[in-house]
Design an enzyme around this catalytic site. Sequence first.
Site, mmCIF file in Angstrom:
data_model
loop_
_atom_site.group_PDB
_atom_site.id
_atom_site.type_symbol
_atom_site.label_atom_id
_atom_site.label_comp_id
_atom_site.label_asym_id
_atom_site.label_seq_id
_atom_site.Cartn_x
_atom_site.Cartn_y
_atom_site.Cartn_z
ATOM 1 N N TYR A 1 83.483 -58.430 -79.563
ATOM 2 C CA TYR A 1 84.467 -58.551 -78.475
ATOM 3 C C TYR A 1 85.674 -59.379 -78.903
ATOM 4 C CZ TYR A 1 80.420 -56.814 -75.936
ATOM 5 O OH TYR A 1 79.338 -56.075 -75.533
ATOM 6 N N GLY B 1 74.956 -55.399 -78.218
ATOM 7 C CA GLY B 1 76.248 -55.429 -78.904
ATOM 8 C C GLY B 1 76.447 -56.784 -79.546
ATOM 9 N N ARG B 2 76.603 -57.802 -78.678
ATOM 10 C CA ARG B 2 76.908 -59.151 -79.155
ATOM 11 C C ARG B 2 75.841 -59.675 -80.109
ATOM 12 N NH1 ARG B 2 80.056 -62.492 -75.960
ATOM 13 N NH2 ARG B 2 79.419 -61.257 -74.162
ATOM 14 N N CYS C 1 103.584 -66.778 -76.442
ATOM 15 C CA CYS C 1 104.313 -67.520 -75.402
ATOM 16 C C CYS C 1 103.562 -67.487 -74.075
ATOM 17 C CB CYS C 1 105.717 -66.963 -75.259
ATOM 18 S SG CYS C 1 106.705 -67.470 -76.654
ATOM 19 N N GLY D 1 72.790 -57.394 -73.620
ATOM 20 C CA GLY D 1 72.899 -58.671 -72.931
ATOM 21 C C GLY D 1 72.355 -59.875 -73.658
HETATM 22 N N1 LLP Z 1 75.304 -51.796 -72.260
HETATM 23 C C1 LLP Z 1 76.205 -51.769 -71.269
HETATM 24 C C2 LLP Z 1 76.109 -50.766 -70.227
HETATM 25 C C3 LLP Z 1 77.243 -52.723 -71.244
HETATM 26 O O1 LLP Z 1 78.134 -52.717 -70.250
HETATM 27 C C4 LLP Z 1 77.323 -53.699 -72.275
HETATM 28 C C5 LLP Z 1 78.381 -54.690 -72.289
HETATM 29 C C6 LLP Z 1 76.355 -53.660 -73.301
HETATM 30 C C7 LLP Z 1 75.363 -52.705 -73.257
HETATM 31 C C8 LLP Z 1 76.351 -54.641 -74.443
HETATM 32 O O2 LLP Z 1 76.124 -55.935 -74.001
HETATM 33 P P1 LLP Z 1 75.866 -57.115 -75.061
HETATM 34 O O3 LLP Z 1 74.541 -56.853 -75.752
HETATM 35 O O4 LLP Z 1 76.989 -57.119 -76.032
HETATM 36 O O5 LLP Z 1 75.840 -58.319 -74.230
HETATM 37 N N2 LLP Z 1 84.121 -58.668 -73.427
HETATM 38 C C9 LLP Z 1 83.052 -59.507 -72.957
HETATM 39 C C10 LLP Z 1 81.725 -58.781 -72.945
HETATM 40 C C11 LLP Z 1 81.729 -57.539 -72.087
HETATM 41 C C12 LLP Z 1 80.413 -56.815 -72.120
HETATM 42 C C13 LLP Z 1 80.516 -55.534 -71.408
HETATM 43 N N3 LLP Z 1 79.331 -54.742 -71.424
HETATM 44 C C14 LLP Z 1 82.996 -60.757 -73.826
HETATM 45 O O6 LLP Z 1 83.833 -60.917 -74.700
HETATM 46 O O7 LLP Z 1 82.149 -61.627 -73.617
#
Ligand code: LLP
Length: 420
Positions: A373, A277-278, A345, A239
């Site tokens: 993403y 992740g991000r 389109c 997150g």
């Molecule tokens: N853990 C779980 C259980 C998750 O559902 C997620 C992300 C993460 C970790 C990693 O979160 P991060 O550190 O990346 O924030 N497609 C969307 C983002 C979807 C995230 C889904 N879950 C976007 O492009 O913003």
Amino acid sequence: MSFFAYQGGVLHAEKVSLNDIAAQLGTPCYVYSRAAFEYQWQTLESAFGDHPHIICYAVKANSNLAVLNILARLGSGFDIVSGGELQRVLLAGGDPAKVVLSGVAKSTDELRFVIQNNIRCINVESIAELERIQDVAQSLDKIVKIALRVNPDVDAQTHPYIATGLQNSKFGVPMHDALATYKLAASMPNIEVFSIACHIGSQITNLSPFKDAVNRVLDMVSELEEAGIIIKQLDLGGGLGIDYQGETPPSAQAYVDNLLDTLAQKNISLPIAIEPGRYIAGNAGVLLSRVEYLKHTDAKNFVVVDAGMNDLLRPSLYQAFHEIVNVKENSDQPSALYDVVGPVCESADVLGYDRNLKIEADDLIAVKSAGAYCFVMASNYNARPRPPEVMVDHDEIHIVRQRESIEDLTRTEKIIGTSD
Ligand code: LLP
């Protein structure tokens, strides 16, 4: 720290000019920086100091094998949401003993596959799932470590599509059901209660939602302890946000300090898992694209580029902002306000609204913060082959995914004919 910077008037990834990459591979093309992935991962790793922890990179953010392999070599664990993601981790040399599985719809086949591979932990999202895990584990004669993913009902103050910790979310088990669910888990012969997990959302740019969520999780840990259920690890999800548009998210150190302080305030010292992740991938990549045309109407100026929403969906799906820059630092064109649009389109095929650019046809643009993403959400809409992915390492270019061909797109299809 940016690994994408102008050198000699041209935007570079590390030591490689994006002009050279476009000349070699064409556009659109994703370009990543190895050093950027490594730097981000290391900042989190070192922020924990000697507090026991594991970083489980969220594979869904960018699952290219080269990315996973670079992180595996640093010692990373992985957060996966499907059997396919475990296959990727294994192909990339990741250690299954450092893998956690999340997701609301784990199939029997997926559970069998991950249990056979002895992954570290399954983060359970419902009682029905817990019962299925018990059945599969019993059939394989295994003991499976689980966490319950609790839903702390905290507002992550982010886009509604990427908030997961509110009461109305499909994710996790409500706090008030957690004790009974843990008791059920503890009574199951093939289940070992190991951890508690929560993930409240993504692109979170201030610390207070994290603090609220951790506090609620820690209260639950104490409640469980009173009931004789001992939690051995906290999985605090992902997150942590990044800078797309001048946001000022907490640093890795501030983020980790906030977690550790919250634990210290409650006198709880447990090992921590996180699932970023991000934070690791987001600013490690750009999407390189070429301007096909400039188009002017009474209402708008458009830069029409060769990358579209099928290549990079985030602006269309989440109204997400990605900075767009000319690869040429000093264009002699007049500055004007443009919508940067793609070839698909759909009116939603806009990579950026109202951007001030000095630009002309045939220029290259870079859509920034495209490491997380982006490629993973690309599609073949409008029969558009997905772009290649390039990993830059100092002055070297590694093509870590080839551009798809039309043959790739149609390989599994067939026309029905009289001979059928
Ligand atoms: N853990 C779980 C259980 C998750 O559902 C997620 C992300 C993460 C970790 C990693 O979160 P991060 O550190 O990346 O924030 N497609 C969307 C983002 C979807 C995230 C889904 N879950 C976007 O492009 O913003």
